[in-house]
Design an enzyme around this catalytic site. Structure first.
Site, PDB file in Angstrom:
ATOM      1  N   CYS A   1       0.222 -15.533   6.913  1.00 29.26           N
ATOM      2  CA  CYS A   1      -0.618 -15.280   5.733  1.00 29.26           C
ATOM      3  C   CYS A   1      -1.879 -16.146   5.796  1.00 29.26           C
ATOM      4  CB  CYS A   1       0.149 -15.546   4.446  1.00 29.26           C
ATOM      5  SG  CYS A   1       1.290 -14.203   4.019  1.00 29.26           S
TER       6      CYS A   1
ATOM      7  N   CYS B   1       2.843 -19.092   4.478  1.00 25.13           N
ATOM      8  CA  CYS B   1       3.279 -19.024   5.877  1.00 25.13           C
ATOM      9  C   CYS B   1       2.076 -18.929   6.809  1.00 25.13           C
ATOM     10  CB  CYS B   1       4.241 -17.857   6.081  1.00 25.13           C
ATOM     11  SG  CYS B   1       3.441 -16.253   6.215  1.00 25.13           S
TER      12      CYS B   1
ATOM     13  N   ASP C   1      13.733  45.471  -2.424  1.00 24.88           N
ATOM     14  CA  ASP C   1      14.825  45.417  -3.389  1.00 24.88           C
ATOM     15  C   ASP C   1      16.161  45.346  -2.654  1.00 24.88           C
ATOM     16  OD1 ASP C   1      13.063  45.565  -5.448  1.00 24.88           O
ATOM     17  OD2 ASP C   1      13.235  47.745  -5.695  1.00 24.88           O
TER      18      ASP C   1
ATOM     19  N   CYS D   1       3.713 -13.833   0.819  1.00 21.19           N
ATOM     20  CA  CYS D   1       4.346 -12.593   1.311  1.00 21.19           C
ATOM     21  C   CYS D   1       5.848 -12.558   1.022  1.00 21.19           C
ATOM     22  CB  CYS D   1       4.086 -12.398   2.804  1.00 21.19           C
ATOM     23  SG  CYS D   1       4.918 -13.586   3.879  1.00 21.19           S
TER      24      CYS D   1
HETATM   25 ZN    ZN Z   1       3.346 -15.145   4.243  1.00 20.89          ZN
END
Ligand code: ZN
Length: 503
Positions: free
Chosen positions: A24, A21, A318, A116
């Protein structure tokens, strides 16, 4: 497209041709301009294609260089573990044929990115941002900023590395892997402004309010399994195992919100001799219906709308011991609270609500504190003194003058063997403790009250009755009588935290 330079052209051509893409591609060209990543996907693709065309027309010679047939170094040795062109030609980018006029044929707007798997495509769109924000808003949290975290399926790292090796080997470039913009980083660059706009608050890495998205991609889960078996992360291994592009993008498996813990501190008095500090459960069976921590926490849980709580205090008494005076410091961690902002007045009302709900306990100085401030309470626990009042019975009759000598004893050293009653949960040891001062108050021939100021951690009951000689000296041995303790109250816990609040 100004950040792109000539050196990027072969990378762009190579990656686009294998279905990577545009975002990327920018990452692999080490483009650090956040704005650029926010451009619409289609626009980026067109720009990248235009960049390649211009290069093609204007500097054909450069383009020819990168349009050579795939570099031989990328090819696997014939017969190498049955690797075929089919299972390496997608994950490892190969150069397009020389006559391919349009180098970006593989990367079309509708295709899933082979690197991706859609994270920088589909999941950067307004539709997904809306989905995340709807989830956040429906969870009904109070927040003033957010930190966004992403969990990616591990096979994305495999693909990232495969693409890097592909570029490096195919183009023969010196190409440091660290220079590539991280997928998570690029994703945040794109998603932060959109989330911020939609939620109406800024993104802030230090925010306590976390919005997290977990991505998965079941179809390619197999890809990373070999990593566990293979010590060497080599190109060959990757080539062999990383399969081609899938038709489905990642799934956003989970969208979750979490608010950082909020801490509330105060002091409590306990007026009941039948109330444990924490739920008293033996062998799964509840012994008493309530506890100090529950009486306080149920109100806080409801107001802060928290998932759970953790109670801590400066020591504990206690079940049959009252805590009087200014009370015992405590702190409550409220885990994943939906509401976090409370004014001083609201905290005061909350304190009042706790105090109105039970006559067994009372709280004061209820306030919001930081996690680190709680350390001061714990420090004080060991160092500081505690003041007690004990009602004591003796077998043989006593006169007023028989006990006055106790008032003159200062800094009395005790050797206390771990009491029999706590031996099941504490290791056997002899501990040295100090009784700083004592003051006696005669009642009748068999009863007197003793006020004691002691080092923290002193077992008072054992100091009175002697615990079968395990605490030496003890009131019995000092008076030369058998003594027992009928009632014990904590008069004060001398820890100067949390700060006292004006009423
Ligand atoms: Zn990508």
């Amino acid at each position: 497209m100004s950040p792109l330079t000539e050196k990027d052209r072969p990378i762009i051509q190579l990656l686009l041709s294998t279905g990577t893409c545009p975002r990327c591609v920018l990452r692999f060209c080490c483009v650090g301009s956040q704005m650029l990543y926010r451009h619409p996907h289609e626009e980026l693709l067109k720009d990248l294609q235009k960049f390649l065309r211009n290069s093609h027309e204007e500097e054909g010679s450069v383009c020819l260089d990168v349009s050579n047939p795939p570099c031989k170094r990328l090819r696997l040795e014939p017969g190498e573990e049955g690797a075929s062109d089919r299972n390496c030609n997608v994950a490892i980018p190969q150069l397009p044929p020389a006559d391919d006029g349009n180098a970006a044929t593989q990367s079309l707007p509708g295709n899933i990115c082979n690197v991706c798997l859609g994270v920088l495509q589909e999941f950067c769109e307004a539709g997904f941002v809306k989905k995340v924000c709807q989830k956040v808003n429906s969870a009904d949290y109070q927040f003033i900023s957010f930190v966004f975290s992403v969990s990616l399926p591990p096979q994305l790292s495999v693909r990232e590395r495969a693409a890097w090796l592909g570029v490096k080997q195919n183009l023969g470039l010196p190409f440091p892997e660290d220079d590539i913009i991280q997928l998570k980083e690029a994703y945040k660059w794109i998603i932060h402004p959109q989330l911020s706009e939609e939620l109406g608050v800024p993104a802030d890495g230090k925010s306590l309010f976390e919005v997290s998205v977990v991505f998965t991609h079941p179809e390619t889960d197999e890809e990373c399994h070999f990593l566990q078996k293979q010590a060497l992360f080599t190109a060959l291994v990757i080539l062999h195992h990383v399969s081609g592009i899938d038709n489905n993008h990642c799934d956003a498996l989970e969208i979750q919100c979490n608010n950082g813990a909020v801490f509330v501190a105060g002091r409590y008095n306990k007026y009941s001799r039948n109330l444990p500090q924490t739920p008293w459960i033996i062998d799964g069976e509840r012994k008493l219906e309530s506890s100090v921590e529950e009486l306080i926490s149920e109100h806080l849980m409801a107001q802060f709308k928290a998932d759970s709580f953790n109670f801590s205090s400066s020591g504990r008494e206690d079940v049959d011991v009252r805590t009087l005076g200014n009370g015992r410091p405590f702190a409550i961690e409220l885990v994943n609270p939906h509401r976090i902002h409370f004014t001083t007045e609201e905290m005061r009302r909350l304190q009042q609500a706790i105090n109105d709900s039970s006559d067994k306990i009372q709280v004061r100085d209820l306030q919001l504190v930081t996690r680190s401030a709680i350390g001061r309470m714990k420090e004080g626990e060991e160092e500081k003194t505690k003041t007690y009042s004990a009602l004591i019975w003796t077998d043989k009759a006593i006169q007023r003058e028989d006990i006055t000598f106790l008032d003159d004893i200062k800094e009395l050293k005790l050797d206390q063997k771990t009491p029999l009653r706590v031996l099941h949960r504490r290791p056997l040891a002899v501990r040295c403790r100090l009784i700083h001062t004592m003051r006696s108050e005669y009642i009748d021939e068999h009863h007197f009250r003793l006020h004691l100021k002691t080092q923290a951690g002193t077992y008072i009951k054992e100091f009175v009755h002697g615990d079968f000689g395990r605490t030496k000296p003890n009131i019995g041995s000092l008076l030369n009588r058998t003594a027992d303790i009928l009632e014990l109250d904590v008069e004060s816990v001398d820890v100067d935290w949390p700060p006292t609040l004006a009423d």
